[in-house]
Scaffold this motif. Structure first.
Motif, PDB file in Angstrom:
ATOM      1  N   ALA A  38      39.740  35.480  34.028  1.00 49.39           N
ATOM      2  CA  ALA A  38      39.630  36.869  33.590  1.00 49.39           C
ATOM      3  C   ALA A  38      38.205  37.194  33.161  1.00 49.39           C
ATOM      4  O   ALA A  38      37.702  38.302  33.403  1.00 49.39           O
ATOM      5  CB  ALA A  38      40.610  37.113  32.441  1.00 49.39           C
ATOM      6  N   LYS A  39      37.545  36.213  32.549  1.00 50.00           N
ATOM      7  CA  LYS A  39      36.171  36.437  32.092  1.00 50.00           C
ATOM      8  C   LYS A  39      35.222  36.600  33.279  1.00 50.00           C
ATOM      9  O   LYS A  39      34.274  37.392  33.221  1.00 50.00           O
ATOM     10  CB  LYS A  39      35.721  35.269  31.214  1.00 50.00           C
ATOM     11  CG  LYS A  39      34.423  35.534  30.462  1.00 50.00           C
ATOM     12  CD  LYS A  39      34.140  34.445  29.430  1.00 50.00           C
ATOM     13  CE  LYS A  39      32.892  34.796  28.631  1.00 50.00           C
ATOM     14  NZ  LYS A  39      32.598  33.777  27.603  1.00 50.00           N
ATOM     15  N   ASN A  41      35.969  38.004  36.082  1.00 49.37           N
ATOM     16  CA  ASN A  41      36.161  39.360  36.584  1.00 49.37           C
ATOM     17  C   ASN A  41      35.465  40.383  35.688  1.00 49.37           C
ATOM     18  O   ASN A  41      34.984  41.412  36.167  1.00 49.37           O
ATOM     19  CB  ASN A  41      37.662  39.674  36.667  1.00 49.37           C
ATOM     20  CG  ASN A  41      38.361  38.835  37.722  1.00 49.37           C
ATOM     21  OD1 ASN A  41      37.776  38.514  38.748  1.00 49.37           O
ATOM     22  ND2 ASN A  41      39.607  38.455  37.462  1.00 49.37           N
ATOM     23  N   ALA A  42      35.408  40.070  34.385  1.00 50.77           N
ATOM     24  CA  ALA A  42      34.766  40.994  33.446  1.00 50.77           C
ATOM     25  C   ALA A  42      33.248  40.835  33.431  1.00 50.77           C
ATOM     26  O   ALA A  42      32.527  41.793  33.157  1.00 50.77           O
ATOM     27  CB  ALA A  42      35.329  40.759  32.031  1.00 50.77           C
ATOM     28  N   GLU A  43      32.766  39.612  33.722  1.00 49.64           N
ATOM     29  CA  GLU A  43      31.324  39.334  33.684  1.00 49.64           C
ATOM     30  C   GLU A  43      30.904  38.709  35.016  1.00 49.64           C
ATOM     31  O   GLU A  43      30.808  37.490  35.141  1.00 49.64           O
ATOM     32  CB  GLU A  43      30.991  38.393  32.520  1.00 49.64           C
ATOM     33  CG  GLU A  43      31.380  38.943  31.152  1.00 49.64           C
ATOM     34  CD  GLU A  43      31.056  37.976  30.030  1.00 49.64           C
ATOM     35  OE1 GLU A  43      29.969  37.353  30.080  1.00 49.64           O
ATOM     36  OE2 GLU A  43      31.881  37.828  29.119  1.00 49.64           O
TER      37      GLU A  43
END
Length: 534
Positions: A38-39, A41-43
């Motif tokens: 998930a990280k 995809n966010a960064e």
């Protein structure tokens, strides 16, 4: 199939989409946490740790052909930095099972590959073009996934396994020469670096004690005969170099033709060879040894055919004038820092350690000190025989960002690349204070590495003036040869003990580290709290 040089969150996300996996499914395939996916995809600029980088390589390599094609299209169409866009375009043209277009282009056009092929034709007595055809055929038969799997098996072989295997192979005839070993707080550590007592704990000022000179004797040239076994191994090396997009530059190298090291001086002579001669002969011994260890083969004469041919016994190792003996200088880099709140106001030395890149041809993915370099001429074959010339050039290249002194980038066109007017600011500061109490460069030990027969000059670079770190600490950045750069404080005894015992060290790197730490404690015991190294 192209190997991704460095995965980012964005490229990992493209692979997840191509495989049509949920966050949970993708995390499961990689053996990581869902929150990590998930990280990414966010960064999208986030760079995963080396273990996940390797897992992503494997996942891409083993993906179905249609998924690899989707990955290349997704990576090419999403918003990317310019570097990522170039990588994705190359991926888009190489997702099939055949060798990539980049590998084929280099085989056809790369002048360094051409030089290697011409050398191989000459040494084997083959007709012109025979080696090129052999490499092209080998390219077509190599399975990139198997290549990656073998690379991962090699990484699992520790420095200690390599050292013990070589001690077993050369057990007969060691005599006064012995593999260097040390004890760190009573815990034994072995290496493959062959030494004599008078080669250790030197503390030689390189400005005064280095008396290496150029050997102009025409008889010093060594003719290398490459038999069928050697030709096959050289062909495989070239094909793998093309597949993995590793760098091979046919630059001149110094080869040791005579050596006499003592606590008073380094006396010796060097001749000139070229990198191709080394890369396609002596440098093949490391991979042969590690693959044999991974396969569980016995480490005795007869089980390592290339070693039996090129470096069969201790007598061959120590008689450097009768064989091709390339090598280099590597240094522990220590910089004085003022006290900080984190260190309770106590000044220390900062130590820099590198993890070698997967794109270098030797000690790939191993820990090493920095700078680390082949001893080679830059522009003046006579003056550049001094070890300090190699170390200063490598500081500029590997630490201070100058790519115009990088011999792997092609031919040098400047008459004096290390002229004072060309130096970086950090190097110019040191140049202006040479010979004083601000900094020093010393040779701490010498050895012959049983891995490939290389000569190793372990060294120490100490900047004792705190002003340098205050001014230039933010200017240090490792070049392409390093996968990552680590920093350590000389006050962290337990951390430094764990560092010296890390199995990921290259043998020559550990040799230089332990010698450098011992010498550092002698120079300034107020800034250090080191484990006992005997």
């Amino acid at each position: 199939m192209e190997v991704v040089d460095q995965w980012t969150g964005q490229l990992a996300g493209a692979l997840q989409k191509a495989l049509r996996l949920t966050n949970e499914g993708f995390a499961g395939e990689l053996g990581t946490a869902v929150r990590t996916v998930a990280k990414w995809n966010a960064e999208p600029e986030l760079v995963p740790v080396p273990e996940i980088q390797r897992a992503l390589d494997t996942l891409l390599c083993r993906a179905p052909e249609d998924a690899r094609a989707r990955f290349a299209r997704i990576a090419a169409t999403e918003s990317m930095s310019p570097d990522e866009a170039v990588r994705s375009r190359r991926l888009l043209t190489s997702v099939g099972g055949a060798p990539s277009s980049e590998a084929e282009r280099r085989l056809a056009d790369d002048r360094n590959i051409t030089a290697a092929l011409q050398w191989l034709d000459k040494q084997t007595g083959g007709s012109p073009g025979r080696s090129r055809k052999a490499v092209a055929e080998r390219l077509a038969s190599i399975d990139p996934c198997e290549l990656q799997d073998r690379g991962r098996r090699r990484i699992l072989i520790s420095r200690e396994q390599i050292a013990n295997a070589l001690t077993e192979y050369y057990a007969t005839g060691l005599g006064e020469h012995q593999p260097y070993s040390t004890q760190v707080d009573g815990q034994s550590v072995a290496t493959s670096v062959l030494v004599r007592k008078q080669w250790l704990d030197l503390g030689l000022d390189l400005a005064e004690g280095d008396r290496l000179r150029l050997d102009d004797d025409p008889e010093a040239v060594v003719s290398v005969v490459v038999d069928e076994l050697g030709a096959d191994a050289a062909t495989q090396r070239l094909a793998e170099t093309l597949i993995t997009n590793a760098r091979i530059i046919n630059s001149p190298l110094y080869r040791l033709t005579g050596i006499d090291v003592s606590h008073e001086a380094i006396e010796g002579t060097v001749g000139v060879t070229d990198f191709v001669s080394y890369a396609l002969t002596m440098d093949l011994l490391e991979a042969e040894l590690i693959d044999a260890l991974a396969e569980g083969r016995p480490m005795v004469p007869g089980s390592l055919p290339l070693r039996d041919r090129y470096l069969p016994d201790v007598n061959t190792v120590v008689n450097v004038d009768r064989r091709l003996c390339a090598g280099g200088a590597l240094a522990l880099f220590a910089v004085a820092r003022p006290g900080s709140r984190a260190r309770r106001g106590t000044p220390d030395y900062l130590l820099l350690i590198q993890e070698r890149s997967g794109h270098v041809l030797n000690s790939a993915r191993r820990l090493a000190v920095i700078p680390k370099a082949f001893h080679e001429p830059l522009v003046d074959y006579a003056d550049d025989t001094q070890l300090a010339a190699t170390l200063e050039r490598e500081m500029e290249e590997e630490l201070f960002g100058r790519d115009d002194v990088d011999s792997t980038e092609g031919g040098l066109v400047d008459a004096d690349p290390m002229h004072p007017t060309r130096l970086s600011e950090p190097m110019r500061w040191l140049y202006d204070r040479a010979g004083g109490s601000h900094w020093r460069m010393e040779c701490t030990g010498f050895g012959l590495n049983l891995v490939s027969g290389n000569f190793e000059f372990a060294s120490l670079i100490v900047i004792e003036d705190e002003e340098w770190w205050t001014r230039y600490g933010g200017r240090i950045r490792a070049n392409w040869e390093s996968h990552g750069l680590r920093r350590y404080s000389t006050l962290d005894r337990s951390v430094l003990k764990s560092l010296t015992l890390d199995p990921a060290w290259s043998n020559e790197g550990l040799f230089a580290l332990t010698h450098g730490l011992r010498r550092l404690a002698d120079i300034d015991d107020q800034r250090v709290n080191l484990p006992t190294i005997e």
